[in-house]
Design an enzyme around this catalytic site. Structure first.
Site, short mmCIF file in Angstrom:
data_model
loop_
_atom_site.label_atom_id
_atom_site.label_comp_id
_atom_site.label_asym_id
_atom_site.label_seq_id
_atom_site.Cartn_x
_atom_site.Cartn_y
_atom_site.Cartn_z
N GLY A 101 0.83 -1.19 0.00
CA GLY A 101 0.00 0.00 0.00
C GLY A 101 0.87 1.24 0.00
N GLY A 103 0.65 5.81 0.81
CA GLY A 103 -0.11 7.00 1.18
C GLY A 103 0.54 8.19 0.51
CE LYS A 106 4.72 7.33 6.25
NZ LYS A 106 4.36 7.17 7.65
CB VAL A 108 3.92 -0.04 3.18
CG1 VAL A 108 4.16 -1.21 4.12
CG2 VAL A 108 3.95 1.27 3.97
CE LYS A 122 4.61 2.61 7.63
NZ LYS A 122 4.05 3.51 8.64
CG ASP A 234 -3.73 11.76 7.97
OD1 ASP A 234 -4.97 11.79 7.92
OD2 ASP A 234 -3.02 11.38 7.04
N1 ADP Z 1 2.98 -2.62 8.88
C1 ADP Z 1 2.19 -2.64 7.80
N2 ADP Z 1 1.72 -3.78 7.29
C2 ADP Z 1 0.91 -3.78 6.20
N3 ADP Z 1 0.54 -2.68 5.54
C3 ADP Z 1 0.97 -1.50 5.98
C4 ADP Z 1 1.82 -1.41 7.13
N4 ADP Z 1 2.07 -0.10 7.34
C5 ADP Z 1 1.42 0.58 6.38
N5 ADP Z 1 0.75 -0.25 5.55
C6 ADP Z 1 -0.07 0.15 4.39
O1 ADP Z 1 0.62 1.17 3.67
C7 ADP Z 1 -0.16 2.37 3.60
C8 ADP Z 1 0.76 3.59 3.69
O2 ADP Z 1 1.46 3.60 4.93
P1 ADP Z 1 1.48 4.93 5.82
O3 ADP Z 1 2.46 4.73 6.91
O4 ADP Z 1 0.09 5.28 6.22
O5 ADP Z 1 2.06 5.99 4.77
P2 ADP Z 1 1.68 7.53 4.55
O6 ADP Z 1 2.40 8.31 5.61
O7 ADP Z 1 2.17 7.84 3.19
O8 ADP Z 1 0.19 7.67 4.68
C9 ADP Z 1 -1.16 2.26 4.75
O9 ADP Z 1 -2.36 2.96 4.45
C10 ADP Z 1 -1.39 0.76 4.86
O10 ADP Z 1 -2.40 0.34 3.97
MG MG Z 2 -0.94 6.97 6.03
#
Ligand code: ADP
Ligand code: MG
Ligand code: NAG
Ligand code: NAG
Ligand code: NAG
Length: 455
Positions: A101, A103, A106, A108, A122, A234
């Site tokens: 996924g 955002g 970041k 992931v 990440k 957020d």
């Molecule tokens: N530990 C994890 N295991 C599985 N999926 C994850 C994990 N961490 C994040 N994700 C997926 O990746 C996406 C982006 O991570 P996130 O930290 O929210 O980034 P951003 O700061 O860009 O929003 C999340 O919305 C989630 O769906």
């Molecule tokens: Mg996020």
């Protein structure tokens, strides 16, 4: 070693095969998102000439982010951070990288470690909105990725200091600061699965209650954390993942340990799209409890309203309505909310909510030493099994009530399986064929179903 120290020392990582793979994935995402009219980004082109000096505005933003990071590390007790264990060596041996996924900041990916375990990696999303907007503004892709990397470094710092079952665990990290001005950071985290709200709505109430309770425990921890009261700026379901049926927050780069400063009460209005709350300005010049209240109202609007009320045991509904009303109006703080949740859990576990019901188990014959052959049978909602009707019950008495309310039900057994609250699962059946001996089992058969036969 602290994050800033690691970055400051321009430590060179090992060969970053998994990190390189991630960078490639980010480029693939760039191709995907460029089609949506994002454009304007030349991020991540390999082999480009030495970068021109960064624009002053960007340099200033970088300075600020670095200062914030250092301040956070200082507040968090400097070098005492748990190191997490995994490092660049483990990352270089990781295989099977696939995107999970992304955002704004970041991306992931999932990866398998050499030891066999799987982790979430990440890193900065070079084609994400954060970097793209920065590039539009400053035209400096590498500097913009560095800016985004500071957010990830902040998250790593927070995850190192905060330990809680409701916070995704940091297993390690890898920095490569050799490509000035860029810092390549990869955080290695506990692997989860993205939260699927639609799917959650279809799970049994007990499971939805568990998610809300985990969230309340997390917010209680954040309100009284070693770094002070922390707000998730957020706060949305997509910042959480599920790990073994437990809710955990994963996106911490938008967390803040500062409470809003103020001169008078009027500076302290907590605004949401549908509602605003006036708060008081303390003698110390801080909006009192604003972080805790912001988290709690977000939990109310994004989680409680959807997950708590629907198909709850009827005797618990008044208590749940009270929780919804009190959090929706911010009458309760997190301490009171937690107490209210614990009360509901107690009522539920102890079966007190079942009092004053007609006793129906007497209408059933119990056959000790038998169980049904497992197989498909009639379905019910919200079953723990898709093959038949498998529900959480407090006792055989409650199971009898449920069986009476379902026209197809002729018999049931109380299985050895337990839910997270320790309640057994009962399996309901429409026929009485295929009994097999099982010394530990009891099968309850509706008297009317045995059509007058005396068993
Ligand atoms: N530990 C994890 N295991 C599985 N999926 C994850 C994990 N961490 C994040 N994700 C997926 O990746 C996406 C982006 O991570 P996130 O930290 O929210 O980034 P951003 O700061 O860009 O929003 C999340 O919305 C989630 O769906
Ligand atoms: Mg996020
Ligand atoms: C603000 O302070 C007043 C008294 O000084 C108190 O009555 C009121 O409840 C406080 N409001 C909040 C939101 O805490
Ligand atoms: C709480 O209950 C009061 C009184 O019934 C009502 O006016 C108010 O709108 C409710 N608030 C929420 C958030 O449900
Ligand atoms: C809430 O509970 C914490 C931890 O038990 C305690 O330190 C704090 O004073 C309580 N806050 C309020 C407002 O009761």
């Amino acid at each position: 070693m602290t994050v800033a120290a690691a970055v400051g020392r321009r430590w060179r990582g090992a060969r970053l095969s998994a990190a390189a793979l991630l960078a490639l994935l980010a480029l693939a995402l760039l191709a995907l998102t460029a089609g949506r009219g994002g454009g304007g980004s030349g991020a991540g082109q390999p082999g480009s000439p030495p970068p021109p000096p960064l624009p002053p505005g960007l340099r200033e933003e970088l300075r600020q982010r670095r200062r914030d990071l250092l301040r956070l590390e200082a507040a968090a007790g400097g070098g005492e951070a748990a190191s997490g264990g995994l490092g660049c060596g483990d990352l270089s041996l990781a295989t099977g990288v696939s995107v999970l996924g992304w955002g704004f900041t970041k991306v992931v990916a999932r990866a398998a470690l050499a030891g066999g375990g799987a982790v979430a990696l990440k890193s900065v999303h070079g084609a994400g909105r954060e970097v793209r907007q920065c590039v539009l503004r400053y035209g400096a892709p590498a500097g913009c990725r560095r800016l985004a990397a500071y957010k990830l470094l902040k998250e790593v710092t927070l995850l190192q200091r905060l330990r809680h079952p409701g916070i995704v665990q940091l297993h390690g990290q890898c920095y490569d600061n050799s490509g000035d001005p860029e810092i390549r950071v990869t955080a290695m985290l506990e692997l989860g699965s993205p939260l699927e709200m639609i799917q959650l709505l279809q799970t049994p109430w007990e499971e939805r209650f568990k998610i809300c309770l985990s969230l309340v425990e997390l917010l209680f921890y954040l309100a009284h954390s070693p770094l002070g009261s922390i707000v998730l700026l957020d706060f949305q379901p997509r910042q959480f993942v599920m790990v073994d049926g437990n809710l955990k927050v994963t996106d911490m780069d938008d967390a803040s340990t500062e409470e809003l400063s103020c001169k008078e009460d009027n500076d302290c209005t907590l605004d949401f799209p549908t509602k605003s709350f006036p708060l008081n300005c303390s003698a110390a010049g801080k909006c009192e409890g604003i972080n805790e209240k912001k988290n709690l109202f977000n939990a109310y609007r994004y989680f409680f309203t959807y997950l708590l009320p629907h198909s709850a045991p009827s005797a618990l509904r008044p208590f749940l309505s009270d929780i919804l009303n009190a959090t929706g109006d911010l009458r309760y703080g997190i301490n009171e909310t937690r107490k209210a949740f614990e009360k509901v859990l107690h009522l539920y576990k102890s079966g007190l909510y079942l009092q004053k019901r007609p006793l129906l188990l007497k209408d059933y014959i119990s056959l000790k030493g038998f169980r049904m052959v497992e197989g498909e049978d009639y379905k019910c909602w919200p079953s723990y099994s898709h093959l038949g009707c498998l529900l959480s019950v407090h006792s055989a008495e409650e199971a009898a009530t449920i069986c009476n309310s379902q026209s197809q039900c002729q018999s049931f057994i109380i299985t050895q399986q337990r839910t997270w609250t320790g309640r057994p699962l009962a399996s309901f059946q429409s026929s009485l064929t295929d009994l097999i001996p099982d010394a530990n089992a009891v099968i309850y058969v509706k008297r009317s179903a045995s059509s007058g036969e005396r068993l």
